[in-house]
Scaffold this motif. Structure first.
Motif, PDB file in Angstrom:
ATOM      1  N   ASP A  67       1.094  -1.287  -0.009  1.00 44.91           N
ATOM      2  CA  ASP A  67       0.013  -0.011   0.076  1.00 44.91           C
ATOM      3  C   ASP A  67       0.868   1.380   0.055  1.00 44.91           C
ATOM      4  OD1 ASP A  67       0.584  -0.014   2.838  1.00 44.91           O
ATOM      5  OD2 ASP A  67      -0.973  -1.245   3.241  1.00 44.91           O
ATOM      6  N   TYR A  68       1.012   1.671   1.150  1.00 45.33           N
ATOM      7  CA  TYR A  68       2.082   2.863   1.160  1.00 45.33           C
ATOM      8  C   TYR A  68       3.126   2.832   1.897  1.00 45.33           C
ATOM      9  CZ  TYR A  68      -2.392   5.374  -0.045  1.00 45.33           C
ATOM     10  OH  TYR A  68      -3.542   5.832  -0.598  1.00 45.33           O
ATOM     11  N   VAL A  69       4.158   3.314   1.410  1.00 47.89           N
ATOM     12  CA  VAL A  69       5.571   3.068   2.207  1.00 47.89           C
ATOM     13  C   VAL A  69       5.646   3.885   3.187  1.00 47.89           C
ATOM     14  CG1 VAL A  69       7.861   3.628   1.832  1.00 47.89           C
ATOM     15  CG2 VAL A  69       6.979   3.090  -0.298  1.00 47.89           C
ATOM     16  N   LEU A 128      20.785  -4.673   6.117  1.00 47.43           N
ATOM     17  CA  LEU A 128      19.715  -4.675   5.040  1.00 47.43           C
ATOM     18  C   LEU A 128      19.242  -5.774   4.391  1.00 47.43           C
ATOM     19  CD1 LEU A 128      20.774  -1.060   3.335  1.00 47.43           C
ATOM     20  CD2 LEU A 128      19.373  -1.352   5.441  1.00 47.43           C
ATOM     21  N   ALA A 129      17.910  -6.136   3.956  1.00 49.39           N
ATOM     22  CA  ALA A 129      17.565  -6.899   2.868  1.00 49.39           C
ATOM     23  C   ALA A 129      16.463  -6.523   2.115  1.00 49.39           C
ATOM     24  CB  ALA A 129      17.101  -8.247   3.936  1.00 49.39           C
ATOM     25  N   PHE A 130      16.319  -7.039   1.006  1.00 47.28           N
ATOM     26  CA  PHE A 130      15.615  -6.326   0.028  1.00 47.28           C
ATOM     27  C   PHE A 130      14.676  -7.410  -0.903  1.00 47.28           C
ATOM     28  CE2 PHE A 130      18.989  -3.143   0.509  1.00 47.28           C
ATOM     29  CZ  PHE A 130      18.054  -2.231   0.585  1.00 47.28           C
ATOM     30  N   ARG A 131      13.491  -7.119  -1.310  1.00 48.23           N
ATOM     31  CA  ARG A 131      12.861  -8.028  -2.533  1.00 48.23           C
ATOM     32  C   ARG A 131      12.252  -6.777  -3.464  1.00 48.23           C
ATOM     33  NH1 ARG A 131       8.309 -12.159  -1.603  1.00 48.23           N
ATOM     34  NH2 ARG A 131      10.051 -13.624  -1.012  1.00 48.23           N
ATOM     35  N   VAL A 132      12.453  -6.666  -4.635  1.00 49.38           N
ATOM     36  CA  VAL A 132      11.999  -5.794  -5.456  1.00 49.38           C
ATOM     37  C   VAL A 132      11.090  -6.650  -6.350  1.00 49.38           C
ATOM     38  CG1 VAL A 132      12.395  -4.056  -7.202  1.00 49.38           C
ATOM     39  CG2 VAL A 132      13.877  -4.355  -5.174  1.00 49.38           C
ATOM     40  N   TYR A 133       9.561  -6.714  -6.353  1.00 42.50           N
ATOM     41  CA  TYR A 133       8.900  -6.946  -7.296  1.00 42.50           C
ATOM     42  C   TYR A 133       8.214  -6.173  -8.372  1.00 42.50           C
ATOM     43  CZ  TYR A 133       5.178  -5.566  -3.810  1.00 42.50           C
ATOM     44  OH  TYR A 133       4.547  -4.619  -2.949  1.00 42.50           O
ATOM     45  N   ILE A 134       7.439  -6.935  -9.439  1.00 43.80           N
ATOM     46  CA  ILE A 134       7.140  -6.010 -10.635  1.00 43.80           C
ATOM     47  C   ILE A 134       5.737  -6.533 -10.919  1.00 43.80           C
ATOM     48  CG2 ILE A 134       9.495  -6.299 -11.663  1.00 43.80           C
ATOM     49  CD1 ILE A 134       6.704  -8.462 -13.293  1.00 43.80           C
ATOM     50  N   ASP A 135       4.977  -7.350 -10.039  1.00 44.29           N
ATOM     51  CA  ASP A 135       3.513  -7.549 -10.222  1.00 44.29           C
ATOM     52  C   ASP A 135       2.622  -6.474  -9.373  1.00 44.29           C
ATOM     53  OD1 ASP A 135       0.997  -8.972 -10.145  1.00 44.29           O
ATOM     54  OD2 ASP A 135       2.325 -10.674 -11.250  1.00 44.29           O
ATOM     55  N   GLY A 136       1.547  -6.129  -9.992  1.00 44.47           N
ATOM     56  CA  GLY A 136       0.724  -5.193  -9.365  1.00 44.47           C
ATOM     57  C   GLY A 136      -0.499  -5.670  -8.612  1.00 44.47           C
ATOM     58  N   GLN A 137      -0.556  -7.066  -8.536  1.00 51.55           N
ATOM     59  CA  GLN A 137      -1.500  -7.432  -7.969  1.00 51.55           C
ATOM     60  C   GLN A 137      -1.821  -7.321  -6.438  1.00 51.55           C
ATOM     61  OE1 GLN A 137      -3.885  -9.820  -9.284  1.00 51.55           O
ATOM     62  NE2 GLN A 137      -4.845 -10.429  -7.179  1.00 51.55           N
ATOM     63  N   ASP A 138      -3.027  -6.775  -6.149  1.00 52.67           N
ATOM     64  CA  ASP A 138      -3.615  -6.500  -4.725  1.00 52.67           C
ATOM     65  C   ASP A 138      -2.393  -5.594  -4.473  1.00 52.67           C
ATOM     66  OD1 ASP A 138      -5.555  -8.520  -4.783  1.00 52.67           O
ATOM     67  OD2 ASP A 138      -4.270  -9.947  -3.785  1.00 52.67           O
ATOM     68  N   ASN A 139      -2.237  -4.372  -5.172  1.00 54.14           N
ATOM     69  CA  ASN A 139      -1.443  -3.357  -4.743  1.00 54.14           C
ATOM     70  C   ASN A 139      -2.009  -2.124  -5.066  1.00 54.14           C
ATOM     71  OD1 ASN A 139       1.091  -1.684  -4.364  1.00 54.14           O
ATOM     72  ND2 ASN A 139       2.114  -3.687  -4.383  1.00 54.14           N
ATOM     73  N   ILE A 140      -1.920  -1.072  -4.276  1.00 53.88           N
ATOM     74  CA  ILE A 140      -2.425   0.322  -4.735  1.00 53.88           C
ATOM     75  C   ILE A 140      -1.635   0.862  -5.977  1.00 53.88           C
ATOM     76  CG2 ILE A 140      -3.013   0.885  -2.475  1.00 53.88           C
ATOM     77  CD1 ILE A 140      -0.826   2.875  -2.289  1.00 53.88           C
ATOM     78  N   ALA A 157      -3.791  -7.267 -17.118  1.00 52.61           N
ATOM     79  CA  ALA A 157      -4.463  -6.752 -15.994  1.00 52.61           C
ATOM     80  C   ALA A 157      -4.511  -7.644 -14.805  1.00 52.61           C
ATOM     81  CB  ALA A 157      -5.969  -6.096 -16.560  1.00 52.61           C
ATOM     82  N   VAL A 158      -4.312  -6.868 -13.810  1.00 57.10           N
ATOM     83  CA  VAL A 158      -4.436  -7.674 -12.424  1.00 57.10           C
ATOM     84  C   VAL A 158      -5.319  -6.701 -11.510  1.00 57.10           C
ATOM     85  CG1 VAL A 158      -2.132  -8.949 -12.605  1.00 57.10           C
ATOM     86  CG2 VAL A 158      -2.129  -6.571 -11.838  1.00 57.10           C
ATOM     87  N   HIS A 159      -5.514  -7.434 -10.327  1.00 57.26           N
ATOM     88  CA  HIS A 159      -6.424  -6.780  -9.223  1.00 57.26           C
ATOM     89  C   HIS A 159      -5.763  -5.369  -8.453  1.00 57.26           C
ATOM     90  CE1 HIS A 159      -8.652  -6.132  -5.476  1.00 57.26           C
ATOM     91  NE2 HIS A 159      -9.487  -6.357  -6.219  1.00 57.26           N
ATOM     92  N   LYS A 160      -6.355  -4.321  -8.341  1.00 57.57           N
ATOM     93  CA  LYS A 160      -5.698  -3.306  -7.691  1.00 57.57           C
ATOM     94  C   LYS A 160      -6.542  -3.468  -6.289  1.00 57.57           C
ATOM     95  CE  LYS A 160      -5.108   1.662  -8.048  1.00 57.57           C
ATOM     96  NZ  LYS A 160      -5.324   2.758  -8.875  1.00 57.57           N
ATOM     97  N   LEU A 161      -5.508  -3.239  -5.412  1.00 52.74           N
ATOM     98  CA  LEU A 161      -6.003  -3.210  -3.933  1.00 52.74           C
ATOM     99  C   LEU A 161      -6.865  -1.989  -3.794  1.00 52.74           C
ATOM    100  CD1 LEU A 161      -5.168  -4.384  -1.172  1.00 52.74           C
ATOM    101  CD2 LEU A 161      -3.521  -2.679  -0.827  1.00 52.74           C
ATOM    102  N   TRP A 162      -7.818  -2.293  -2.864  1.00 53.94           N
ATOM    103  CA  TRP A 162      -9.036  -1.174  -2.490  1.00 53.94           C
ATOM    104  C   TRP A 162      -9.833  -0.875  -3.604  1.00 53.94           C
ATOM    105  CZ3 TRP A 162      -4.953   1.810   0.778  1.00 53.94           C
ATOM    106  CH2 TRP A 162      -4.493   1.058   1.681  1.00 53.94           C
ATOM    107  N   ASP A 163      -9.947  -1.563  -4.565  1.00 54.72           N
ATOM    108  CA  ASP A 163     -10.904  -1.337  -5.760  1.00 54.72           C
ATOM    109  C   ASP A 163     -12.349  -1.552  -5.339  1.00 54.72           C
ATOM    110  OD1 ASP A 163     -11.995  -0.668  -8.178  1.00 54.72           O
ATOM    111  OD2 ASP A 163     -10.706  -2.059  -9.154  1.00 54.72           O
ATOM    112  N   PRO A 164     -13.198  -0.494  -5.179  1.00 55.39           N
ATOM    113  CA  PRO A 164     -14.604  -1.114  -4.766  1.00 55.39           C
ATOM    114  C   PRO A 164     -15.070  -1.624  -5.977  1.00 55.39           C
ATOM    115  CG  PRO A 164     -14.195   1.408  -5.193  1.00 55.39           C
ATOM    116  CD  PRO A 164     -12.976   0.764  -5.177  1.00 55.39           C
ATOM    117  N   ALA A 165     -14.980  -1.500  -7.069  1.00 60.35           N
ATOM    118  CA  ALA A 165     -15.660  -2.091  -8.230  1.00 60.35           C
ATOM    119  C   ALA A 165     -15.063  -3.515  -8.585  1.00 60.35           C
ATOM    120  CB  ALA A 165     -15.627  -1.040  -9.468  1.00 60.35           C
ATOM    121  N   ASN A 166     -13.906  -3.728  -7.835  1.00 56.09           N
ATOM    122  CA  ASN A 166     -13.282  -5.117  -8.114  1.00 56.09           C
ATOM    123  C   ASN A 166     -12.867  -5.245  -9.539  1.00 56.09           C
ATOM    124  OD1 ASN A 166     -12.315  -7.501  -6.859  1.00 56.09           O
ATOM    125  ND2 ASN A 166     -14.096  -8.799  -7.508  1.00 56.09           N
ATOM    126  N   GLU A 167     -12.380  -4.233  -9.983  1.00 57.11           N
ATOM    127  CA  GLU A 167     -12.000  -4.310 -11.369  1.00 57.11           C
ATOM    128  C   GLU A 167     -10.611  -4.613 -11.689  1.00 57.11           C
ATOM    129  OE1 GLU A 167     -13.317  -0.873 -13.355  1.00 57.11           O
ATOM    130  OE2 GLU A 167     -15.331  -1.231 -13.233  1.00 57.11           O
TER     131      GLU A 167
END
Length: 242
Positions: A67-69, A128-140, A157-167
């Motif tokens: 969601d938000y950093v 420090l430790a990192f993961r950097v991902y490229i997929d937008g599934q369930d993300n704002i 297209a993938v699902h966007k987080l907090w999308d009320p229309a579930n698009e």
């Protein structure tokens, strides 16, 4: 009349005498009677409570920007005391788009909040430790920066987080798309150059593809590429199995 078995008696007596002699020497040494010039007895109480910072011992602090950093000042005000006492690693897992919002513009150079988060960890003795991902599934936001799509990369297209229309209002590139591979390869090389420092970085887990960077639900333009290296120009990304 029973006879003594000298075959076993003498070896046992010999061992008994050695043990008694060692005990006597130990008692003398512990009392200080047998110290040589320059010798010193040091006594200490074992520390059974605080963290011994061996590799990966203690807690791992975790921040995932699906969601938000986290705001650096707020984060470290809340976590700082516990981090110094118990933790050894700060694990930052986030979308690629957060680290390179514009092509060639990297968060470690231009994002003051990111720099403060990282510096806050280092100031508290955390690796420090990192993961950097490229997929937008369930993300704002999209996991992949917009400039990749604008350059011609194909995706889905993938699902966007907090999308009320579930698009499905987020976008993710196909893992074998050559434009995506080129742009992400450039990012990986820049990221590696910046964080190739084992004194500060404990690990980079390289689970870049799939939902949340977990390697599943990866889609391809050509499913025959599923069992090949998805990024031939990066030795950090291994064969992807859906």
């Amino acid at each position: 009349m029973n006879k003594l078995n000298f075959k076993y008696l003498f070896p046992n007596l010999f061992l008994f005498c050695i043990c008694m002699n060692l005990t006597a020497c130990s008692e003398k040494n512990s009392s200080g009677d047998n110290l040589q010039s320059g010798d010193e007895i040091i006594s200490f109480e074992p520390d059974l409570d605080t963290l011994i910072r061996n590799p990966a011992s203690g807690w791992t602090l975790y921040d995932d920007a699906n969601d938000y950093v986290a705001q650096a000042n707020t984060y470290w005000n809340q976590q700082g005391a516990a981090a110094e006492k118990y933790a050894s690693i700060f694990y930052w897992r986030s979308r690629w788009s957060e680290l390179e919002p514009e092509e060639g513009k990297y968060a470690w150079e231009h994002d003051e909040n990111f720099k403060a988060l990282i510096q806050g960890a280092l100031d508290r003795g955390l690796k420090l430790a990192f993961r950097v991902y490229i997929d937008g599934q369930d993300n704002i936001h999209n996991g992949t920066p917009d400039f990749v799509r604008e350059a011609g990369a194909k995706g889905y297209a993938v699902h966007k987080l907090w999308d009320p229309a579930n698009e499905n209002n987020n976008w993710t590139p196909y893992a074998d798309d050559p434009v995506f591979q080129e742009k992400f390869g450039n990012f990986i090389r820049a990221f590696a150059k910046e964080f190739d420092n084992p004194k500060q970085v404990d690990f980079i887990d390289a689970y870049n593809l799939g939902w949340w960077g977990e390697g599943h639900h990866v889609q391809y333009l050509n499913n025959n590429n599923k069992f090949k290296k998805s990024l031939n120009n990066s030795s950090t990304l291994k064969t992807q199995l859906q």
